[in-house]
Design a protein around this motif. Structure first.
Motif, PDB file in Angstrom:
ATOM      1  N   GLY A  72       0.784  -1.229   0.000  1.00 41.75           N
ATOM      2  CA  GLY A  72       0.000   0.000   0.000  1.00 41.75           C
ATOM      3  C   GLY A  72       0.810   1.272   0.000  1.00 41.75           C
ATOM      4  N   ARG A  73       2.107   1.156  -0.284  1.00 44.69           N
ATOM      5  CA  ARG A  73       2.976   2.328  -0.232  1.00 44.69           C
ATOM      6  C   ARG A  73       3.321   2.866  -1.617  1.00 44.69           C
ATOM      7  NH1 ARG A  73       6.460   0.121   4.904  1.00 44.69           N
ATOM      8  NH2 ARG A  73       5.094   1.029   6.497  1.00 44.69           N
ATOM      9  N   ARG A  74       2.709   2.322  -2.656  1.00 43.70           N
ATOM     10  CA  ARG A  74       2.932   2.828  -4.009  1.00 43.70           C
ATOM     11  C   ARG A  74       1.783   3.748  -4.396  1.00 43.70           C
ATOM     12  NH1 ARG A  74       4.307  -2.782  -7.122  1.00 43.70           N
ATOM     13  NH2 ARG A  74       2.196  -3.234  -6.373  1.00 43.70           N
ATOM     14  N   ASN A  75       2.124   4.915  -4.921  1.00 44.64           N
ATOM     15  CA  ASN A  75       1.095   5.854  -5.352  1.00 44.64           C
ATOM     16  C   ASN A  75       0.239   5.237  -6.449  1.00 44.64           C
ATOM     17  OD1 ASN A  75       1.993   7.781  -3.573  1.00 44.64           O
ATOM     18  ND2 ASN A  75       3.149   8.938  -5.097  1.00 44.64           N
ATOM     19  N   MET A  76      -1.054   5.527  -6.401  1.00 44.06           N
ATOM     20  CA  MET A  76      -1.987   5.021  -7.404  1.00 44.06           C
ATOM     21  C   MET A  76      -2.826   6.177  -7.937  1.00 44.06           C
ATOM     22  SD  MET A  76      -3.239   1.393  -5.703  1.00 44.06           S
ATOM     23  CE  MET A  76      -3.985   0.830  -7.243  1.00 44.06           C
ATOM     24  N   ASP A  77      -3.137   6.101  -9.198  1.00 45.13           N
ATOM     25  CA  ASP A  77      -3.958   7.121  -9.850  1.00 45.13           C
ATOM     26  C   ASP A  77      -5.398   6.633  -9.841  1.00 45.13           C
ATOM     27  OD1 ASP A  77      -4.928   9.252 -11.258  1.00 45.13           O
ATOM     28  OD2 ASP A  77      -4.203   8.551 -13.214  1.00 45.13           O
ATOM     29  N   VAL A  78      -6.120   6.982  -8.789  1.00 38.69           N
ATOM     30  CA  VAL A  78      -7.508   6.539  -8.657  1.00 38.69           C
ATOM     31  C   VAL A  78      -8.407   7.754  -8.441  1.00 38.69           C
ATOM     32  CG1 VAL A  78      -6.890   4.268  -7.742  1.00 38.69           C
ATOM     33  CG2 VAL A  78      -7.241   6.160  -6.170  1.00 38.69           C
ATOM     34  N   SER A  79      -9.659   7.603  -8.818  1.00 39.12           N
ATOM     35  CA  SER A  79     -10.607   8.706  -8.706  1.00 39.12           C
ATOM     36  C   SER A  79     -11.073   8.881  -7.263  1.00 39.12           C
ATOM     37  CB  SER A  79     -11.820   8.440  -9.591  1.00 39.12           C
ATOM     38  OG  SER A  79     -12.574   7.354  -9.076  1.00 39.12           O
ATOM     39  N   ALA A  80     -11.675  10.027  -7.007  1.00 39.99           N
ATOM     40  CA  ALA A  80     -12.234  10.293  -5.684  1.00 39.99           C
ATOM     41  C   ALA A  80     -13.325   9.283  -5.342  1.00 39.99           C
ATOM     42  CB  ALA A  80     -12.796  11.720  -5.647  1.00 39.99           C
ATOM     43  N   GLN A  81     -14.124   8.904  -6.329  1.00 40.35           N
ATOM     44  CA  GLN A  81     -15.186   7.929  -6.076  1.00 40.35           C
ATOM     45  C   GLN A  81     -14.607   6.569  -5.694  1.00 40.35           C
ATOM     46  OE1 GLN A  81     -18.706   8.513  -6.121  1.00 40.35           O
ATOM     47  NE2 GLN A  81     -18.511   6.574  -5.015  1.00 40.35           N
ATOM     48  N   GLU A  82     -13.501   6.170  -6.346  1.00 37.48           N
ATOM     49  CA  GLU A  82     -12.854   4.909  -5.994  1.00 37.48           C
ATOM     50  C   GLU A  82     -12.303   4.957  -4.574  1.00 37.48           C
ATOM     51  OE1 GLU A  82     -10.748   2.749  -9.600  1.00 37.48           O
ATOM     52  OE2 GLU A  82     -10.385   4.907  -9.692  1.00 37.48           O
ATOM     53  N   ILE A  83     -11.718   6.089  -4.196  1.00 37.61           N
ATOM     54  CA  ILE A  83     -11.214   6.234  -2.832  1.00 37.61           C
ATOM     55  C   ILE A  83     -12.357   6.123  -1.837  1.00 37.61           C
ATOM     56  CG2 ILE A  83     -10.238   7.904  -1.198  1.00 37.61           C
ATOM     57  CD1 ILE A  83      -8.407   8.853  -3.484  1.00 37.61           C
ATOM     58  N   TYR A  84     -13.440   6.802  -2.112  1.00 37.19           N
ATOM     59  CA  TYR A  84     -14.617   6.728  -1.239  1.00 37.19           C
ATOM     60  C   TYR A  84     -15.075   5.275  -1.084  1.00 37.19           C
ATOM     61  CZ  TYR A  84     -19.440   7.525   0.375  1.00 37.19           C
ATOM     62  OH  TYR A  84     -20.615   7.500   1.092  1.00 37.19           O
ATOM     63  N   ASN A  85     -15.205   4.573  -2.197  1.00 39.40           N
ATOM     64  CA  ASN A  85     -15.706   3.194  -2.156  1.00 39.40           C
ATOM     65  C   ASN A  85     -14.756   2.254  -1.431  1.00 39.40           C
ATOM     66  OD1 ASN A  85     -18.017   3.906  -3.554  1.00 39.40           O
ATOM     67  ND2 ASN A  85     -17.210   3.303  -5.551  1.00 39.40           N
ATOM     68  N   MET A  86     -13.451   2.399  -1.659  1.00 38.95           N
ATOM     69  CA  MET A  86     -12.516   1.464  -1.025  1.00 38.95           C
ATOM     70  C   MET A  86     -12.452   1.691   0.486  1.00 38.95           C
ATOM     71  SD  MET A  86      -8.694   2.701  -2.266  1.00 38.95           S
ATOM     72  CE  MET A  86      -9.080   2.522  -4.013  1.00 38.95           C
ATOM     73  N   ILE A  87     -12.653   2.925   0.923  1.00 42.13           N
ATOM     74  CA  ILE A  87     -12.675   3.173   2.357  1.00 42.13           C
ATOM     75  C   ILE A  87     -13.943   2.610   2.987  1.00 42.13           C
ATOM     76  CG2 ILE A  87     -12.877   5.005   4.096  1.00 42.13           C
ATOM     77  CD1 ILE A  87     -10.847   6.598   2.499  1.00 42.13           C
ATOM     78  N   VAL A  88     -15.075   2.841   2.366  1.00 36.98           N
ATOM     79  CA  VAL A  88     -16.326   2.294   2.890  1.00 36.98           C
ATOM     80  C   VAL A  88     -16.259   0.764   2.968  1.00 36.98           C
ATOM     81  CG1 VAL A  88     -18.785   1.985   2.402  1.00 36.98           C
ATOM     82  CG2 VAL A  88     -17.750   4.247   2.164  1.00 36.98           C
ATOM     83  N   TYR A  89     -15.716   0.149   1.942  1.00 35.68           N
ATOM     84  CA  TYR A  89     -15.608  -1.315   1.882  1.00 35.68           C
ATOM     85  C   TYR A  89     -14.722  -1.850   3.000  1.00 35.68           C
ATOM     86  CZ  TYR A  89     -14.606  -5.913  -0.237  1.00 35.68           C
ATOM     87  OH  TYR A  89     -14.458  -7.255  -0.475  1.00 35.68           O
ATOM     88  N   GLN A  90     -13.550  -1.271   3.165  1.00 35.27           N
ATOM     89  CA  GLN A  90     -12.595  -1.791   4.150  1.00 35.27           C
ATOM     90  C   GLN A  90     -13.025  -1.502   5.586  1.00 35.27           C
ATOM     91  OE1 GLN A  90      -8.230  -1.298   2.883  1.00 35.27           O
ATOM     92  NE2 GLN A  90      -9.307   0.065   1.480  1.00 35.27           N
ATOM     93  N   VAL A  91     -13.463  -0.276   5.834  1.00 37.06           N
ATOM     94  CA  VAL A  91     -13.902   0.058   7.184  1.00 37.06           C
ATOM     95  C   VAL A  91     -15.145  -0.754   7.550  1.00 37.06           C
ATOM     96  CG1 VAL A  91     -14.702   1.897   8.720  1.00 37.06           C
ATOM     97  CG2 VAL A  91     -12.891   2.366   7.055  1.00 37.06           C
ATOM     98  N   GLY A  92     -16.000  -0.966   6.558  1.00 40.11           N
ATOM     99  CA  GLY A  92     -17.186  -1.778   6.806  1.00 40.11           C
ATOM    100  C   GLY A  92     -16.845  -3.183   7.263  1.00 40.11           C
ATOM    101  N   ALA A  93     -15.795  -3.760   6.698  1.00 39.79           N
ATOM    102  CA  ALA A  93     -15.365  -5.101   7.105  1.00 39.79           C
ATOM    103  C   ALA A  93     -14.901  -5.104   8.556  1.00 39.79           C
ATOM    104  CB  ALA A  93     -14.241  -5.588   6.188  1.00 39.79           C
ATOM    105  N   LEU A  94     -14.111  -4.101   8.924  1.00 40.26           N
ATOM    106  CA  LEU A  94     -13.641  -4.056  10.314  1.00 40.26           C
ATOM    107  C   LEU A  94     -14.791  -3.743  11.271  1.00 40.26           C
ATOM    108  CD1 LEU A  94     -11.017  -4.384  11.960  1.00 40.26           C
ATOM    109  CD2 LEU A  94     -10.919  -1.897  12.055  1.00 40.26           C
TER     110      LEU A  94
END
Length: 244
Positions: A72-94
């Protein structure tokens, strides 16, 4: 309020590292649990939640980019919507593991490149803030002290813990020295203690340009994947008690 000491955890499948994780819980006040994208898995997440609840340590989610190979230490070119979704997904699991153990999720702290790329990028920072707020506006957001994300989160109504690092060096603008640079990390115990004492007593860090930087911080991070994590945690706990 005494400064919070946090540690990134659940980032290894190695038995010794997981044992160190459990011992570190004796010396910190909060932890950030990897949610499977940059490290960790369902079993490690669940066990780490159980251990934290048993030790009465505050639990946070540590979502990152989907980058197991690069931790997770490599920069990625992702959209704001993708960032929103990946955070919701991961935090939801925890959230789910915390719920089945009858615990409380206290905070969210982005990991690695996601943390750094979103700190002062308004679009990415807003995506992070919106995701955390929509999950639960009572969650605390841990983010880089003095960053643009702090202002965006506070404007949204989130409680923020501005974060400094016990084992990272700083540029004179308050950003972290890139891990690609040879002087990014603090390895010696002596230098770490001088660095942390400045934070605890004066809210100051010395930049690599030899300029003192004032940072208002509510939480201090120990990287759990570092080779000196347990020793650093013990020493910082002792220093904190000495300073009072």
């Amino acid at each position: 309020m005494p400064i919070d000491i946090n540690c990134d955890m659940g980032e290894s499948g190695d038995a010794l590292a997981l044992k160190n994780d459990e011992e570190i819980l004796n010396y910190v006040t909060s932890i950030n649990i990897a949610c499977g994208y940059h490290a960790g898995n369902h079993t490690i997440m669940h066990n780490t939640v159980r251990n934290a609840i048993r030790k009465n340590v505050r639990i946070g989610a540590h979502p990152g980019y989907p980058d197991l190979e690069g931790f997770g230490r490599r920069n990625m070119d992702v959209s704001a919507q993708e960032i929103y979704n990946m955070i919701v997904y991961q935090v939801g699991a925890l959230q789910a593991f915390v719920a089945v153990e009858k615990g409380v999720l206290h905070h969210v702290k982005p990991h690695g490149a996601l943390y750094n790329q979103s700190a002062n990028n308004i679009e990415k920072a807003t995506a992070v803030v919106n995701a955390v707020y929509d999950l639960n506006p009572a969650y605390v957001l841990y983010c880089l002290a003095g960053s643009e994300m702090v202002n965006i989160a506070k404007a949204k109504g989130l409680l923020v813990f501005e974060e400094v690092f016990s084992d990272r060096r700083y540029n004179e603008d308050g950003t972290l020295v890139s891990r690609e640079e040879p002087d990014a990390l603090i390895h010696s115990e002596e230098e770490m203690l001088v660095h942390v004492k400045g934070i605890l007593t004066a809210n100051e860090v010395m930049s690599v340009q030899q300029k003192k930087i004032h940072l208002s911080a509510q939480t201090l991070c120990i990287h759990g994947d570092g080779p000196h994590a347990l020793d650093f945690a013990k020493k910082i706990d002792t220093l904190r008690q000495q300073i009072g």
